[in-house]
Design an enzyme around this catalytic site. Structure first.
Site, PDB file in Angstrom:
ATOM      1  CE  LYS A  74       7.130  55.777 -99.705  1.00 56.46           C
ATOM      2  NZ  LYS A  74       7.331  54.734 -98.669  1.00 56.46           N
TER       3      LYS A  74
HETATM    4  C1  PLP Z   1       8.451  54.534 -97.884  1.00 53.99           C
HETATM    5  C2  PLP Z   1       8.295  53.695 -96.668  1.00 53.99           C
HETATM    6  C3  PLP Z   1       9.311  53.641 -95.685  1.00 53.99           C
HETATM    7  C4  PLP Z   1      10.639  54.359 -95.828  1.00 53.99           C
HETATM    8  O1  PLP Z   1      10.540  55.767 -95.760  1.00 53.99           O
HETATM    9  P1  PLP Z   1      11.712  56.670 -96.350  1.00 53.99           P
HETATM   10  O2  PLP Z   1      11.209  58.068 -96.256  1.00 53.99           O
HETATM   11  O3  PLP Z   1      11.881  56.219 -97.790  1.00 53.99           O
HETATM   12  O4  PLP Z   1      12.927  56.428 -95.547  1.00 53.99           O
HETATM   13  C5  PLP Z   1       9.087  52.865 -94.551  1.00 53.99           C
HETATM   14  N1  PLP Z   1       7.948  52.157 -94.398  1.00 53.99           N
HETATM   15  C6  PLP Z   1       6.955  52.186 -95.317  1.00 53.99           C
HETATM   16  C7  PLP Z   1       5.739  51.367 -95.089  1.00 53.99           C
HETATM   17  C8  PLP Z   1       7.094  52.964 -96.472  1.00 53.99           C
HETATM   18  O5  PLP Z   1       6.097  52.957 -97.385  1.00 53.99           O
END
Ligand code: PLP
Length: 483
Positions: A106
């Site tokens: 993120k």
């Molecule tokens: C948010 C997140 C995801 C999922 O991503 P999306 O864009 O919500 O599909 C997968 N792995 C981790 C570690 C995340 O923080």
């Protein structure tokens, strides 16, 4: 370039305002009226900074000085010079997205979003401060805090469930520095915190707090979060080209551990921009709503939410899927109808034609906790690669996909978190271990595997807690009004 709502063609705004608004006024998500055009071959020759500026700039042409914003967002904040490196592990390519300030993928979007918001605010002559409200089950909150800390004209307030996040995650948020940050633990679970935030948006008059701030969010429905994620698909492809693993034009498959469908949708956008992407493999954990959906066309959230060892994928309603439904059908009234049905009845079925379109581009698979742990152990023994629980889900589904389809095109697995963000689960996949502290497990994992602990996670244990307030759900609004 103009954007409109997925639920109404006539609800139009420019790209800078779309970033400021986040969600369209009718509750739909913003999609571009026409997709940007990109010189793919030229972009693939750029370094990752120029690549990001070209791609994000193509989606958000109303925001000026994109090169400068990209510099400010990323320079010096990632431990990898090329931001999102790829690593070969056996016959899979791992795209590592976790070298940012909080060791989760993120960061890629949340380092960039504050720059985009600030620039959009200036562009639109918006005077008041923006107050970002975020309810978090762990990862998003810390990444948002790091992204927004000390950004002029923006404040951020994060709510997390008291006792509902891991020890590492709590420590990461409680020790957050920055003059514009507020971190509050809420008595209750994640849903209570999230409902509290929704209530604040519904209660605060005209979106302006008593303190004079304009409310906004940092969640993944904002186009300003999606656009930066398109870059790393190009970057991975460029890496494979450079290594001689593929020739220009060869198709590459990507497998994405999925929750809200933001990450994988960015891959679809990369393909729409002209990147030679083959199949997009959508990996879910035991919360396999999307697996069922991609296989049958029935989206059904009427099921219990399982708590898993990959908590960032514990989601029953994947918001960004709405964008895919629109982009494939270009039928806003239909999308509006499906979303209304999901809201009222908890499920919808897409028409046969749309299902065929989805299945031509996507493949869905899932892997439960036991499977993820088995994969962590097997991957480490066979390739020496240590992956986190979310990445392991993707790894397992990528192997299933190959076995079931025989599709042997190069496969890139997106690695979304450092294994040290989830040390208890990762360690237990490698050896029996007792009830020690999470930080002890981090150290043990390091000794056992020799994989380096990211500095931000190694040091957080010794930092001083700066945010210790625990509040009730009822107090959330009051605290926000004072900011
Ligand atoms: C948010 C997140 C995801 C999922 O991503 P999306 O864009 O919500 O599909 C997968 N792995 C981790 C570690 C995340 O923080």
């Amino acid at each position: 370039m103009n954007y409109h709502s997925t639920r109404n063609h006539l609800q139009i705004t420019d790209s800078a305002q779309a970033v400021l608004n986040g969600l369209a006024p009718d509750g739909g998500l913003y999609v571009p009226q026409t997709l940007p055009k990109l010189d793919v071959q030229a972009v693939l020759k750029m370094d990752v900074y120029a690549m990001a500026a070209a791609i994000i700039g193509s989606f958000l042409p109303d925001i000026p000085n994109m090169e400068l914003l990209v510099e400010k967002a990323y320079r010096g904040k990632f431990t990898a010079p090329d931001l999102t490196p790829t690593v070969q592990a056996g016959d899979l390519t791992v795209l590592e997205l976790f070298h940012g300030p909080t060791s989760a993928f993120k960061d890629v979007a949340l380092c960039m979003l504050p720059q985009l918001l600030t620039a959009a605010k200036t562009q639109k002559g918006m005077q008041e401060d923006i107050l970002i409200l975020t309810a978090t089950s762990g990862d998003t909150g810390k990444a948002a805090l790091e992204g927004f800390k000390d950004v002029d004209g923006i404040k951020i307030c994060v709510f997390y469930p008291h006792g509902g996040v891991s020890a590492v995650q709590r420590k990461q948020m409680a020790t957050q520095e920055g003059k514009n940050v507020t971190v509050l633990a809420v008595e209750g679970n994640f849903d209570d915190a999230q409902t509290g935030v929704k209530n604040i948006f519904a209660t605060v008059q005209d979106g302006l707090t008593q303190g004079g701030c304009r409310l906004s969010t940092a969640n993944s429905i904002n186009i300003g979060r999606l656009a930066p994620q398109v870059t790393y698909y190009f970057k991975a492809y460029a890496d494979l080209l450079q290594r001689g693993a593929i020739q220009m034009g060869d198709e590459v498959n990507f497998c994405v551990p999925t929750g809200n469908f933001g990450d994988i949708l960015a891959g679809y956008l990369a393909k729409k921009l002209g990147l030679p992407v083959g199949r997009l493999v959508c990996a879910s954990n035991a919360n396999n709503v999307l697996t069922d959906f991609i296989r049958t066309g029935l989206y059904d959230r009427r099921r219990p939410l399982h708590k898993t060892i990959s908590p960032s994928m514990d989601i029953l309603v994947s918001s960004n899927l709405e964008r895919l439904l629109y982009l494939m059908s270009e039928d806003a009234p239909m999308v509006a109808g499906l979303m209304q049905k999901l809201n009222k009845e908890g499920f919808y079925q897409v028409p046969e034609k749309l299902l065929c379109q989805i299945q031509a581009e996507f493949w869905g698979g899932c892997c439960d906790d036991a499977g993820a742990k088995k994969t962590i152990g097997k991957a480490f023994r066979e390739t020496g690669y240590l992956c986190d629980t979310h990445t392991a889900t993707g790894w397992a589904v990528a192997e299933d996909y190959r076995a079931q389809t025989g599709d042997n095109r190069p496969m890139v697995v997106l690695s979304t978190a450092s294994p040290y963000k989830f040390p208890a689960a990762v360690l237990s996949a490698l050896e029996e271990n007792g009830e020690t502290d999470e930080f002890e497990k981090m150290n043990r994992l390091n000794v056992l595997t020799g994989v380096q602990i990211p500095a931000n996670l190694a040091s957080v244990r010794y930092k001083k807690d700066l945010h210790t307030d625990v509040i009730s759900k009822e107090e959330m609004l009051l605290r926000v009004q004072q900011l």
